[in-house]
Design a protein around this motif. Sequence first.
Motif, PDB file in Angstrom:
ATOM      1  N   PRO A  67       0.823  -1.207   0.000  1.00  0.00           N
ATOM      2  CA  PRO A  67       0.000   0.000   0.000  1.00  0.00           C
ATOM      3  C   PRO A  67       0.860   1.261   0.000  1.00  0.00           C
ATOM      4  CG  PRO A  67       0.038  -0.971   2.192  1.00  0.00           C
ATOM      5  CD  PRO A  67       0.747  -1.917   1.277  1.00  0.00           C
ATOM      6  N   TYR A  78       0.982   4.136   7.387  1.00  0.00           N
ATOM      7  CA  TYR A  78       0.017   3.821   6.342  1.00  0.00           C
ATOM      8  C   TYR A  78      -1.347   4.339   6.771  1.00  0.00           C
ATOM      9  CZ  TYR A  78       3.723   0.475   5.474  1.00  0.00           C
ATOM     10  OH  TYR A  78       4.950  -0.095   5.260  1.00  0.00           O
ATOM     11  N   ASP A  82      -5.777   4.132   2.604  1.00  0.00           N
ATOM     12  CA  ASP A  82      -4.853   3.647   1.583  1.00  0.00           C
ATOM     13  C   ASP A  82      -4.697   2.130   1.652  1.00  0.00           C
ATOM     14  OD1 ASP A  82      -4.409   6.209   0.609  1.00  0.00           O
ATOM     15  OD2 ASP A  82      -2.650   6.533   1.880  1.00  0.00           O
ATOM     16  N   TRP A  86      -5.715  -0.514  -1.255  1.00  0.00           N
ATOM     17  CA  TRP A  86      -4.739  -1.506  -1.723  1.00  0.00           C
ATOM     18  C   TRP A  86      -5.312  -2.921  -1.600  1.00  0.00           C
ATOM     19  CZ3 TRP A  86      -1.944  -4.948   1.626  1.00  0.00           C
ATOM     20  CH2 TRP A  86      -0.980  -5.723   0.977  1.00  0.00           C
TER      21      TRP A  86
END
Length: 97
Positions: A67, A78, A82, A86
Amino acid sequence: MKHVTRQHATIASIASQWQVATSVAKVGRDREGGSVADKHLTPEELAERVGVPVSTVYQWNSRGGGPRFMKIGRYVRYKVVDVNAWEESLYVEQAAG
C-alpha cells in the motif's frame, strides 16, 4: 444473573473494540472522535493485519507492491484508507465456467 449481565457487557465491549480496530472499509469515528479514515498504521500493525512478516512490509516499501505509505520523519505510516484501497485492488476476478 449478574454474572450473565457482566459477561454480556464484556462481550459487547470486546466486539466494539474489534470493530473499531479492524474497521475494514468503514469510515466513521473512533473512540477519541477522530476519523477512522485518518488513522495511521505502523509497519508492524500492517503486517499483523495482512498476516505477513514485518520484513515483507519493508520489502514492499522498497520494491513496490504494497500500500501507499508516508514517512513522518524516520517513521513509516500507512493511512487506513490507503490500506483499504490496496486490499481492494488485490481481489482477483474469476472467469466463469
